[in-house]
Design a protein around this motif. Structure first.
Motif, PDB file in Angstrom:
ATOM      1  N   SER A 339     -15.190   1.478   1.060  1.00  0.00           N
ATOM      2  CA  SER A 339     -13.935   2.156   0.708  1.00  0.00           C
ATOM      3  C   SER A 339     -13.042   2.204   1.933  1.00  0.00           C
ATOM      4  O   SER A 339     -13.479   1.944   3.061  1.00  0.00           O
ATOM      5  CB  SER A 339     -14.200   3.583   0.201  1.00  0.00           C
ATOM      6  OG  SER A 339     -14.514   4.452   1.268  1.00  0.00           O
ATOM      7  N   GLY A 340     -11.770   2.568   1.712  1.00  0.00           N
ATOM      8  CA  GLY A 340     -10.803   2.628   2.799  1.00  0.00           C
ATOM      9  C   GLY A 340     -10.609   4.009   3.375  1.00  0.00           C
ATOM     10  O   GLY A 340      -9.695   4.230   4.171  1.00  0.00           O
ATOM     11  N   HIS A 341     -11.440   4.986   2.978  1.00  0.00           N
ATOM     12  CA  HIS A 341     -11.356   6.354   3.487  1.00  0.00           C
ATOM     13  C   HIS A 341      -9.957   6.960   3.301  1.00  0.00           C
ATOM     14  O   HIS A 341      -9.470   7.686   4.166  1.00  0.00           O
ATOM     15  CB  HIS A 341     -11.786   6.408   4.947  1.00  0.00           C
ATOM     16  CG  HIS A 341     -13.266   6.197   5.131  1.00  0.00           C
ATOM     17  ND1 HIS A 341     -14.193   7.189   4.970  1.00  0.00           N
ATOM     18  CD2 HIS A 341     -13.968   5.074   5.418  1.00  0.00           C
ATOM     19  CE1 HIS A 341     -15.406   6.710   5.180  1.00  0.00           C
ATOM     20  NE2 HIS A 341     -15.294   5.419   5.444  1.00  0.00           N
ATOM     21  N   SER A 342      -9.331   6.632   2.206  1.00  0.00           N
ATOM     22  CA  SER A 342      -8.085   7.288   1.776  1.00  0.00           C
ATOM     23  C   SER A 342      -7.908   6.989   0.295  1.00  0.00           C
ATOM     24  O   SER A 342      -7.650   5.845  -0.078  1.00  0.00           O
ATOM     25  CB  SER A 342      -6.871   6.795   2.565  1.00  0.00           C
ATOM     26  OG  SER A 342      -5.668   7.292   1.985  1.00  0.00           O
ATOM     27  N   GLY A 343      -8.064   8.011  -0.519  1.00  0.00           N
ATOM     28  CA  GLY A 343      -7.965   7.796  -1.954  1.00  0.00           C
ATOM     29  C   GLY A 343      -6.632   7.237  -2.389  1.00  0.00           C
ATOM     30  O   GLY A 343      -6.564   6.392  -3.290  1.00  0.00           O
ATOM     31  N   TYR A 344      -5.571   7.655  -1.716  1.00  0.00           N
ATOM     32  CA  TYR A 344      -4.232   7.218  -2.113  1.00  0.00           C
ATOM     33  C   TYR A 344      -3.982   5.762  -1.713  1.00  0.00           C
ATOM     34  O   TYR A 344      -3.446   4.973  -2.502  1.00  0.00           O
ATOM     35  CB  TYR A 344      -3.187   8.144  -1.480  1.00  0.00           C
ATOM     36  CG  TYR A 344      -3.487   9.600  -1.715  1.00  0.00           C
ATOM     37  CD1 TYR A 344      -3.425  10.143  -2.999  1.00  0.00           C
ATOM     38  CD2 TYR A 344      -3.877  10.435  -0.665  1.00  0.00           C
ATOM     39  CE1 TYR A 344      -3.730  11.476  -3.217  1.00  0.00           C
ATOM     40  CE2 TYR A 344      -4.181  11.761  -0.884  1.00  0.00           C
ATOM     41  CZ  TYR A 344      -4.112  12.285  -2.161  1.00  0.00           C
ATOM     42  OH  TYR A 344      -4.434  13.600  -2.378  1.00  0.00           O
ATOM     43  N   LEU A 345      -4.389   5.392  -0.500  1.00  0.00           N
ATOM     44  CA  LEU A 345      -4.212   4.012  -0.064  1.00  0.00           C
ATOM     45  C   LEU A 345      -5.106   3.069  -0.860  1.00  0.00           C
ATOM     46  O   LEU A 345      -4.686   1.970  -1.240  1.00  0.00           O
ATOM     47  CB  LEU A 345      -4.509   3.878   1.425  1.00  0.00           C
ATOM     48  CG  LEU A 345      -3.526   4.549   2.388  1.00  0.00           C
ATOM     49  CD1 LEU A 345      -3.956   4.312   3.833  1.00  0.00           C
ATOM     50  CD2 LEU A 345      -2.109   4.043   2.163  1.00  0.00           C
ATOM     51  N   ASP A 346      -6.331   3.481  -1.115  1.00  0.00           N
ATOM     52  CA  ASP A 346      -7.239   2.640  -1.893  1.00  0.00           C
ATOM     53  C   ASP A 346      -6.705   2.398  -3.301  1.00  0.00           C
ATOM     54  O   ASP A 346      -6.752   1.275  -3.819  1.00  0.00           O
ATOM     55  CB  ASP A 346      -8.624   3.280  -1.969  1.00  0.00           C
ATOM     56  CG  ASP A 346      -9.516   2.859  -0.811  1.00  0.00           C
ATOM     57  OD1 ASP A 346      -9.198   1.854  -0.155  1.00  0.00           O
ATOM     58  OD2 ASP A 346     -10.524   3.535  -0.566  1.00  0.00           O
ATOM     59  N   LEU A 347      -6.188   3.452  -3.927  1.00  0.00           N
ATOM     60  CA  LEU A 347      -5.672   3.297  -5.290  1.00  0.00           C
ATOM     61  C   LEU A 347      -4.408   2.450  -5.295  1.00  0.00           C
ATOM     62  O   LEU A 347      -4.202   1.618  -6.193  1.00  0.00           O
ATOM     63  CB  LEU A 347      -5.401   4.671  -5.910  1.00  0.00           C
ATOM     64  CG  LEU A 347      -5.313   4.721  -7.445  1.00  0.00           C
ATOM     65  CD1 LEU A 347      -6.580   4.166  -8.080  1.00  0.00           C
ATOM     66  CD2 LEU A 347      -5.056   6.142  -7.921  1.00  0.00           C
ATOM     67  N   ALA A 348      -3.557   2.631  -4.284  1.00  0.00           N
ATOM     68  CA  ALA A 348      -2.344   1.816  -4.181  1.00  0.00           C
ATOM     69  C   ALA A 348      -2.687   0.352  -3.969  1.00  0.00           C
ATOM     70  O   ALA A 348      -2.023  -0.540  -4.521  1.00  0.00           O
ATOM     71  CB  ALA A 348      -1.458   2.324  -3.046  1.00  0.00           C
ATOM     72  N   ILE A 353       2.031  -0.068  -6.106  1.00  0.00           N
ATOM     73  CA  ILE A 353       2.894   1.111  -5.936  1.00  0.00           C
ATOM     74  C   ILE A 353       3.261   1.738  -7.284  1.00  0.00           C
ATOM     75  O   ILE A 353       3.210   2.966  -7.423  1.00  0.00           O
ATOM     76  CB  ILE A 353       4.167   0.744  -5.143  1.00  0.00           C
ATOM     77  CG1 ILE A 353       3.783   0.269  -3.726  1.00  0.00           C
ATOM     78  CG2 ILE A 353       5.109   1.941  -5.063  1.00  0.00           C
ATOM     79  CD1 ILE A 353       3.038   1.294  -2.908  1.00  0.00           C
ATOM     80  N   PRO A 354       3.636   0.965  -8.321  1.00  0.00           N
ATOM     81  CA  PRO A 354       3.908   1.597  -9.625  1.00  0.00           C
ATOM     82  C   PRO A 354       2.698   2.371 -10.144  1.00  0.00           C
ATOM     83  O   PRO A 354       2.840   3.456 -10.708  1.00  0.00           O
ATOM     84  CB  PRO A 354       4.243   0.405 -10.526  1.00  0.00           C
ATOM     85  CG  PRO A 354       4.744  -0.642  -9.592  1.00  0.00           C
ATOM     86  CD  PRO A 354       3.923  -0.485  -8.351  1.00  0.00           C
TER      87      PRO A 354
END
Length: 434
Positions: A339-348, A353-354
């Motif tokens: 994982s990228g250790h950031s839920g928001y960055l990983d989901l993006a 972005i949409p």
């Protein structure tokens, strides 16, 4: 008449039996999610360090157990007779799930992504069905029962089996972790997060007496010795947020909501004008214990694939086709991460972005607006939901749990969202208010 009476009693007995089935299934689901790190024992991380082709597909028996729990819950609530039971899933959550399913049409590794999204969907739907039919009160009572027992087991592991309960100098774990308490779980940050949620659940409980205060104190002590700074800091912030929530009248909450929106707009405008200065600290390798090095390639990928992303579940830990191999140096430790250790960055990175805008609105802003603006949330229940939301959202800044399969904080996020939706829309059952 006796025949009618017997039929009525039979119908009531059948209803109670089905409710008991849902109750047991919900309890088993909570145990499965909370103990997930024990079952896997971090084998994905250990193996991926020597095998970049790892796809993290999970164990078959756990997938079968989740499917069985879903089946039992669906039968218990009568979904086989009436599909309208799916109204228990909040529309915003359904919308985000639907977008994730749509993203599979452009996913880099659709086979891996399907397995991951099936599990995420099963957990979300099962939780929603169970919570609405049992009620939030019963759901949180089950959580307190399990987490109270986990707290005691953690202390037992530390003092009776320190080789298990305390981080040792394992070959694949950082030396800096040695001596940190981890209890029955494989990793201290997960244990710290469990302690934090335990504190919040018991702090905003109406009942418990001496036992409640003891669990709060013990959880604080254990959290301190895990050395999990993020969870400790967020616990204090979440407790303060829950307390402040109780101080505002309905009119005051509207003012706070408007002020929060203005702050978000101001921060967004500042970020747009000073983006380079904001991300400059990421060039330092010691920023946020190495997370800066992870976020750099994530941000680069998002910038170049902002519209669609990689597709749900198709960035990390999918084998040699993972985008990280294009954005990291050959042989870099970044290629072994899950994982990228950031839920928001990983989901993006996964749904673009949409997609992240949709997720933030449906999973974060929507519940916050309802909590602040709907008068049905009485002081105690509103405080707990608000505090949990603050902790979950803060935690996802440095860890990835949002929309991530059977992660414990993903479970808690769904519980909060469904509780807000059920109570504000009148779906909550009387059993939940006892």
């Amino acid at each position: 008449m006796p025949h009618i009476s017997d039929g009525r009693r039979g119908g009531e007995a059948d209803t109670m039996s089905r409710l008991k089935l849902v109750d047991i299934s919900f309890f088993l689901l909570l145990i499965m999610v909370i103990t997930a790190p024990i079952a896997t024992d971090m084998s994905d991380l250990a193996v991926s360090a020597s095998n970049p082709g790892l796809t993290g597909q999970g164990t078959l028996w756990r997938q079968l157990v989740y499917m069985a729990i879903f089946g039992a819950t669906a039968f218990g609530v009568g979904m086989h007779r009436d599909l309208r039971q799916l109204q228990a899933v909040p529309p915003g959550l359904l919308l985000v799930l639907g977008y994730c399913w749509l993203s599979l049409s452009w996913a880099i590794e659709p086979d891996v992504a399907v397995r991951r999204l099936v599990l995420t969907t099963i957990v979300v739907v099962t939780l929603s069905l169970g919570l609405v039919h049992l009620g939030a009160h019963r759901a949180f009572a089950q959580l307190r029962l399990i987490l109270g027992a986990v707290c005691l087991l953690n202390f037992s592991a530390v003092f009776a089996l320190p080789s298990i309960g305390v981080h040792q100098a394992d070959s694949f774990r950082a030396i800096a972790l040695v001596g940190d308490w981890r209890g029955i779980f494989p990793e201290k940050n997960y244990t710290g997060m469990i302690c934090a949620i335990t504190i919040l659940l018991f702090s905003f409980s109406r009942t418990g007496g001496a036992y409640r205060l003891s669990i709060i104190l013990l959880s604080f002590i254990f959290l301190w010795f895990t050395n999990s700074k993020t969870s400790f800091g967020l616990t204090v912030i979440a407790l303060a947020a829950g307390y402040l929530f109780s101080l505002y009248s309905q009119r005051d909450r509207g003012v706070v909501l408007i002020a929060a929106c203005l702050v978000v707009l101001a921060l967004t405008a500042y970020g747009m004008w000073h983006w380079e200065q904001i991300i400059a600290p990421l060039d330092r390798q010691d920023t946020l214990t190495g997370r800066s090095q992870i976020w750099r390639p994530l941000l680069s990928y998002i910038g170049e694939n902002w519209l669609l992303g990689s597709g749900y579940g198709s960035f990390w830990n999918i084998g040699p086709n993972s985008p990280i191999f294009e954005y990291a140096q050959p042989g870099s430790w970044l290629t072994a991460l899950a994982s990228g250790h950031s839920g928001y960055l990983d989901l993006a990175a996964q749904i673009g972005i949409p997609g992240i805008i949709l997720a933030v609105y449906a999973l974060i802003l929507g519940p916050f607006v309802t909590l602040l603006g709907n008068p049905v949330f009485r002081s105690r229940s509103g405080c707990l939901l608000f505090a949990l939301m603050v902790f979950i959202l803060g935690h996802n800044a440095t860890e990835t749990t949002i929309m991530d399969r059977d992660q414990f904080l993903q479970l808690m996020l769904v519980i909060v969202i469904v509780s807000v939706h059920a109570k504000s829309s009148g779906l909550a059952q009387p059993v939940g208010e006892r």
